[in-house]
Motif scaffolding. Structure first.
Motif, PDB file in Angstrom:
ATOM      1  N   ASN A  38      13.599  45.645  44.815  1.00 31.02           N
ATOM      2  CA  ASN A  38      14.479  44.741  44.096  1.00 31.02           C
ATOM      3  C   ASN A  38      15.480  44.096  45.045  1.00 31.02           C
ATOM      4  O   ASN A  38      15.753  42.911  44.972  1.00 31.02           O
ATOM      5  N   ASN A  39      16.017  44.892  45.951  1.00 30.33           N
ATOM      6  CA  ASN A  39      17.097  44.383  46.790  1.00 30.33           C
ATOM      7  C   ASN A  39      16.566  43.659  48.020  1.00 30.33           C
ATOM      8  O   ASN A  39      15.398  43.779  48.357  1.00 30.33           O
ATOM      9  N   GLU A 203      20.835  59.342  48.878  1.00 29.39           N
ATOM     10  CA  GLU A 203      20.244  58.393  47.922  1.00 29.39           C
ATOM     11  C   GLU A 203      19.918  59.093  46.605  1.00 29.39           C
ATOM     12  O   GLU A 203      19.502  60.258  46.610  1.00 29.39           O
ATOM     13  N   ILE A 204      20.077  58.380  45.503  1.00 34.56           N
ATOM     14  CA  ILE A 204      19.707  58.919  44.185  1.00 34.56           C
ATOM     15  C   ILE A 204      18.356  58.300  43.802  1.00 34.56           C
ATOM     16  O   ILE A 204      18.254  57.074  43.739  1.00 34.56           O
ATOM     17  N   GLY A 209      11.584  53.802  41.439  1.00 37.59           N
ATOM     18  CA  GLY A 209      11.006  54.243  42.702  1.00 37.59           C
ATOM     19  C   GLY A 209      11.903  54.004  43.901  1.00 37.59           C
ATOM     20  O   GLY A 209      11.575  54.398  45.016  1.00 37.59           O
ATOM     21  N   GLU A 210      13.047  53.339  43.707  1.00 35.67           N
ATOM     22  CA  GLU A 210      13.928  53.057  44.835  1.00 35.67           C
ATOM     23  C   GLU A 210      15.025  54.117  44.938  1.00 35.67           C
ATOM     24  O   GLU A 210      15.166  54.970  44.056  1.00 35.67           O
ATOM     25  N   ARG A 367       7.443  43.219  39.685  1.00 33.49           N
ATOM     26  CA  ARG A 367       8.014  42.827  38.380  1.00 33.49           C
ATOM     27  C   ARG A 367       8.552  44.043  37.610  1.00 33.49           C
ATOM     28  O   ARG A 367       9.610  43.980  37.004  1.00 33.49           O
ATOM     29  N   ALA A 368       7.784  45.157  37.623  1.00 32.64           N
ATOM     30  CA  ALA A 368       8.280  46.328  36.880  1.00 32.64           C
ATOM     31  C   ALA A 368       9.527  46.895  37.551  1.00 32.64           C
ATOM     32  O   ALA A 368      10.499  47.271  36.880  1.00 32.64           O
ATOM     33  N   THR A 369       9.518  46.932  38.891  1.00 30.42           N
ATOM     34  CA  THR A 369      10.675  47.418  39.640  1.00 30.42           C
ATOM     35  C   THR A 369      11.931  46.633  39.259  1.00 30.42           C
ATOM     36  O   THR A 369      12.996  47.198  39.010  1.00 30.42           O
ATOM     37  N   VAL A 370      11.773  45.312  39.217  1.00 29.51           N
ATOM     38  CA  VAL A 370      12.931  44.457  38.921  1.00 29.51           C
ATOM     39  C   VAL A 370      13.336  44.610  37.449  1.00 29.51           C
ATOM     40  O   VAL A 370      14.522  44.716  37.123  1.00 29.51           O
TER      41      VAL A 370
END
Ligand code: FAD
Length: 398
Positions: A38-39, A203-204, A209-210, A367-370
């Motif tokens: 996403n980032n 990191e959390i 998945g990120e 797309r799912a990640t975002v």
């Protein structure tokens, strides 16, 4: 009703569009368009900051005396719109939009000279260390304590949900420096280098998945006292200044516009029962509603940016824009998932997506990640429920 943009602003848009086309490297553009996270890709983002800086445009909304271009909020809006439309990496948001304005408004000359050039040049990534376990909406209850001992503050406590901290070199923190006064009066604004002994960043794992949001543990961290911005005890005032700005900006019209274009691309590419989804009247109705809602929000934002007299307090506008802007981000990405069907579920592991194919076109990447991370849009920068409280208080004079 006729909606018309200012002709000067449209000329400015033309110039900006050409500027971006000339200076945005094609490889960065391609990587950004199909990134599987996403980032922004951090190296690309910093490189992009350096390129913008070499043209004097890495912090264009800053006043000229601090190295900006002194652009109006409308010009910045157009610039952002064109950056997103061109698939350029985002600005270094925490540095240029959050810390920078606090520094040049409230910071000492020494701190300004030390950090403003570094932000403009894209030398570091920055993290915003405000929230703590138990102190999110009720931020004034934060407990991380910074005790002045000689010429250092010794900091102990914990931050949480800090975006991008594991990829950042520096952070700006809200810390308590005085426990004897009412909560808001005892908070200060401190800059901390994240590799200082005693700082641990973890990191959390996120549902998409990120691990972009992090916890930061601070154990006897010694921070030079001259890294405190402005006056001790005034951190709450500076943070409110910053958050108000974050809230208006978080309507993220430019992001939603870009994603609406992507949605159309998906609908044109996906064939359902022998015809492109874009020709399906049910899809068209949902798409048209989103487009109209976005247009309405855009004009509301432009009215606020133009400081048009609305008859409502500024805080009400910021909260309304934050609520509608974040809801729209969620609605647009939900329709993207619906349009893609099972293809939305494909996970492309970082760092790069596979070569696009007819079965997995590149518009399906991430797309799912975002969509999953946009669930957070109604939480960060002040939750939707808390914004509604603010509106209710203003409306009913509670
Ligand atoms: C993806 C993401 C990125 C983030 N990035 C950062 C960052 O970089 N830096 C940073 O400092 N923070 C960051 N945050 C933290 C964010 O600011 C907080 O999550 C937010 O302020 C809410 O606080 P909380 O999580 O403690 O929830 P809480 O405040 O505990 O709220 C829990 C629920 O209760 C509701 N609620 C709370 N109080 C009230 C009330 N008075 N009336 C009605 N309902 C109420 C809330 O709306 C919410 O639904 C991020 C969060 C997310 C999800």
């Amino acid at each position: 009703m006729q909606l018309q943009h200012d002709p000067d602003l449209e000329r400015f848009r033309g110039e900006i569009r050409q500027f971006i086309a000339e200076v945005l490297p094609r490889e960065i553009q391609a990587r950004h368009r199909t990134k599987v996270r996403n980032n922004a890709i951090v190296e690309d983002q910093l490189e992009w900051m350096r390129i913008l800086h070499s043209h004097g445009r890495s912090a264009p909304h800053w006043p000229v005396e601090f190295g900006g271009c002194g652009w109006s909020p409308q010009q910045l809006f157009v610039f952002n719109e064109e950056l997103y439309a061109a698939d350029a990496p985002e600005f270094d948001w925490a540095g240029t939009h959050m810390l920078g304005p606090v520094l040049y408004t409230f910071g000492s000359k020494a701190l300004q000279d030390r950090f403003l050039p570094a932000i403009r040049e894209g030398r570091y990534n920055w993290a915003q260390g405000f929230s703590e376990p138990g102190s999110g909406s009720d931020l004034a209850s934060l407990r991380t304590y910074a005790e002045l001992r000689g010429d250092v503050y010794v900091v102990n406590g914990q931050k949480i949900w800090t975006s991008g901290a594991s990829e950042a070199e520096w952070g700006f923190f809200l810390v308590r420096t005085d426990r004897s006064v009412k909560p808001q009066r005892g908070i200060s604004f401190l800059i901390i280098k994240l590799d200082t002994p005693g700082v641990t960043v973890r990191e959390i794992p996120q549902i998409n998945g990120e691990g972009h949001v992090c916890e930061i543990f601070l154990e006897n961290v010694e921070v030079p006292a001259d890294q405190l911005i402005g006056e001790p005890g005034m951190g709450w005032t500076y943070a409110k200044f910053l958050l108000e700005h974050e809230r208006t900006a978080s309507s993220f019209i430019y992001w939603s516009k870009r994603e609406l274009d992507r949605l159309l691309e998906i609908a044109r590419g996906e064939i359902v029962e022998g015809a492109p989804l874009a020709e399906d009247p049910r899809f068209q109705a949902r798409f048209a509603k989103l487009k109209a809602d976005l247009l309405a929000l855009e004009w509301s934002v432009l009215r606020v940016l133009a400081k048009e007299e609305t008859g409502y307090p500024e805080a009400a506008a910021a909260s309304v824009l934050k609520i509608r802007g974040s809801e729209l981000q969620q609605e647009i990405t939900t329709l993207q998932l619906d349009a893609l069907g099972p293809k939305a579920l494909r996970y492309f592991p970082p760092p790069h997506p596979p070569a696009p194919s007819a079965v997995w076109p590149d518009y399906a990447a991430s797309r799912a990640t975002v969509a999953l991370i946009t669930r957070a849009a109604t939480i960060y920068g002040g939750t939707k429920q808390v914004q509604k409280n603010i509106l209710a208080k203003l409306a009913y004079d509670l």
